[in-house]
Motif scaffolding. Structure first.
Motif: not given
Ligand SMILES: Cc1cc2nc3c(=O)[nH]c(=O)nc-3n(C[C@H](O)[C@H](O)[C@H](O)COP(=O)(O)OP(=O)(O)OC[C@H]3O[C@@H](n4cnc5c(N)ncnc54)[C@H](O)[C@@H]3O)c2cc1C
Ligand SMILES: Nc1ncnc2c1ncn2[C@@H]1O[C@H](COP(=O)(O)O)[C@@H](O)[C@H]1O
Lengths: 263, 324
Positions: A126-151
């Motif tokens: 369970m490490l790769v998502p947060a580590m990848l986000a850190e390398y890319l300097d972006v936020p990570a919303l992990t363990y999502a059971k619902r996702l909504a992406v707006g236009e």
């Protein structure tokens, strides 16, 4: 919008696993499959793609040459293309090295959203998502059971907690990791499987993404496995046949729980 | 001497059981100071309780950002705690949200992470972690290499919390500078679906679980009664969560939680490999299943071949009677 789905080739959990002399999973001895959790991230990406007109979904996989099968499987769900990082030097990468390689692969790529499984069935770190986000300097919303992406580039996710969830909002670009509860993945269609064979698949080595052999594999890993030993198979304990009334079974269990001091 | 920093989790000032276990482990296997890092509202209250389990110092950061924004404020705080303590080993509870904080911090400070340790030993300045791999079929020993901060995640119930007999920890307020990026993911709502009064599944000493054999959602009432009689948490197989009988966060197995309680009592669960991958390392396994051939019996310390609807009611009654 461009969505990246990192996908991993993993040994089938249902098969018996062995370790190699260098103490990593022997990937040749068992059948390999697409990590189950990555089917939910692909499904989630496809749902976004199908809900609007401007979405491209790309699979990203670090693995051996044979991982091409896994990448084609991912493409069969309807993705637009894939990037595969294959290099003899990536073998044995731990989470840190894996995240470094995936991040380097994205350095010259456009991406708005990265959707990935919350864990791989072999490493289960369970490490790769947060580590990848850190390398890319972006936020990570992990363990999502619902996702909504707006236009408008807003992202909202319900992150599964032990007793419910927490809702988190951010803006693109972002990493999202998903849990099983998020959706019911589709099966690839026959058309999808045929089309996957012709989808663009770019294969790159470490040099092509600006890394050297020391950045990946054992050399680039922060951790080392010292030993791996099979556990002796467990001896099954007493088996008590109930008489159909429940009384015999209940008594046997109570006696056991008392003897073990659980009551 | 190797000082160990322990990232302590707490519920508004009460340290979690798993954190007391990890403090005890740090004190027992370590040869230097044990320093607690405690973040969020109530941290100072929790700091008063960590001395008992061996911490000599507590680094406290109570800013509201810790709970208003996801992950990243705590990353900044953990980085500050590592710098302030000079510790080279960081132990944390192997829990998903904590893992995120540690994963980002490790990249930021150039560390390495071993997740899910079930045992620890200090070899020189190296913390060697034992972890179960391949769903518990094998054990491996791992360590962080080179001149890096060593982050080791410890699974709940791997150690017993024991009072060290030490006095209160010295409480120091941590100075944390938040980069602008720390507040880019805002927590807008926290929903606690259940207030069952039951322990959290991932740190419970006893878990009573139910599977397809329950037949319907009401079966979890019975499983719940047994869990309450034993003071345990309720778990489930994927067949039960898929059917919608219980929420996914109760699922145990490959794509759910991995647990290793002192007692795992499986009811109406066949024991598929993907389920075993989440519970095989439990210390004691008890089973009620009406099919004597169910694979779960092969890892059971006691197995009852019978109908769970017949066995559980007298079982609950007898346990409650004995408890008085
Ligand atoms: C990629 C992947 C990931 C998976 N991840 C998970 C996971 O995380 N967790 C998980 O649990 N599964 C997981 N599975 C599913 C797993 O393979 C099994 O299908 C599942 O565990 C079966 O659940 P079960 O034991 O409750 O149901 P079944 O296998 O149907 O077993 C039900 C049992 O109940 C018994 N029974 C029936 N009635 C009674 C009664 N009245 N009294 C007593 N016993 C009774 C039966 O004898 C039977 O043994 C995964 C599968 C895949 C492919
Ligand atoms: N070698 C890899 N290539 C691509 N994605 C990966 C790789 N390893 C891990 N991932 C991604 O990271 C997620 C979590 O894996 P892990 O951190 O190993 O539990 C997986 O679901 C994948 O999306």
């Amino acid at each position: 919008m461009r969505i990246i789905c990192p996908v991993k080739r993993v040994p089938d959990t249902a098969a018996e696993k062995k370790v190699t002399d260098d103490l990593t999973v022997d990937r040749d001895s068992v059948e390999a499959i697409l990590n189950a959790n990555d089917e939910w991230s692909i499904e989630e990406a496809m749902r976004i793609k199908e809900s609007r007109s401007d979405v491209e979904v790309i699979a990203l996989c670090m693995g051996p040459e044979s991982a091409q099968q896994t990448v084609r499987k991912a493409l069969s769900y309807g993705l637009d293309g894939a990037i595969q990082i294959t290099d003899p030097a990536v073998a044995g990468s731990d989470a840190t090295a894996t995240a470094r390689v995936l991040a380097a692969a994205l350095k010259d790529e456009d991406f708005d959203l990265i959707i990935m499984g919350n864990q791989s069935s072999d490493a289960r770190s369970m490490l790769v998502p947060a580590m990848l986000a850190e390398y890319l300097d972006v936020p990570a919303l992990t363990y999502a059971k619902r996702l909504a992406v707006g236009e408008d580039g807003s992202v909202e996710a319900d992150r599964e907690t032990s007793g419910g969830h927490e809702t988190v909002q951010t803006t693109l670009p972002a990493v999202v990791s998903v849990v099983e509860a998020i959706n019911e993945p589709r099966y690839p269609s026959f058309k999808g499987i045929m089309a996957a064979k012709k989808k663009p698949l770019e294969t790159k080595d470490l040099a092509a993404i600006g890394l050297s052999a020391d950045d990946a594999g054992h050399a680039g890993s922060a951790t080392k496995v010292l030993e791996a030993t099979p556990k002796p198979p467990k001896q099954a304990g007493d088996k008590v046949e109930d008489d159909g009334s429940g009384q015999v079974g209940a008594k046997a269990l109570v006696d056991f729980l008392v003897a073990k001091k659980f009551i | 001497m190797t000082d160990i920093l322990v990232l302590v989790e707490h519920d508004e000032g009460t340290p979690k059981k798993v954190s007391n276990q990890i403090l005890t482990a740090a004190k027992t296997v370590g040869d230097g100071d044990v320093i607690a890092a405690i973040f969020g509202a109530g941290a100072a209250g929790a700091a008063d309780k960590v001395g008992e389990f061996g911490a000599s110092k507590a680094l406290v950061w109570e800013a509201s950002e810790a709970t208003d924004y996801a992950t990243e404020p705590k990353v900044a705080a953990l980085q500050a705690a590592i710098e302030a303590s000079g510790a080279t080993v960081v132990l944390y509870a192997a829990d998903p949200f904590v893992t995120d904080v540690v994963a980002r911090t490790a990249i930021r400070v150039g560390g390495g992470v071993v997740a899910d340790a079930i045992d620890l030993e200090l070899a020189g300045d190296r913390m060697v972690a034992t972890k179960a791999i391949f769903g518990g079929d094998m054990n491996s020993k791992c360590q962080v290499e080179g001149d890096r901060v060593q982050f080791i995640g410890v699974k709940a119930n791997s150690f017993q919390a024991e009072s060290s007999g030490g006095g209160a920890a010295e409480v120091v307020t941590l100075d944390v500078t938040l980069p602008e990026s720390a507040t880019r993911a805002k927590i807008t709502d926290v929903v606690q679906a259940e207030s069952s009064g039951r322990p959290e599944m991932t740190e419970a000493a006893i878990i009573v679980s139910g599977g397809r054999g329950l037949g319907d959602a009401d079966g979890f009432d019975l499983v719940g009664q047994l869990a309450d009689a034993l003071g345990g948490a309720v778990g489930a197989s994927r067949a039960a969560t898929d059917a919608g009988w219980i929420a996914h966060n109760h699922q145990i197995g490959q794509t759910g939680k991995t647990v290793s309680p002192q007692l795992y009592l499986a009811n109406g669960i066949s024991g598929a490999i993907q389920h075993r991958a989440g519970m095989q390392t439990s210390q004691t396994i008890a089973v009620i299943n009406k099919d004597a051939e169910a694979p779960i019996f092969s890892i059971a310390d006691i197995g009852i071949v019978g109908d769970l609807y017949k066995v559980i009611p007298p079982l609950v009654e007898e346990i409650n009677k004995r408890k008085g």
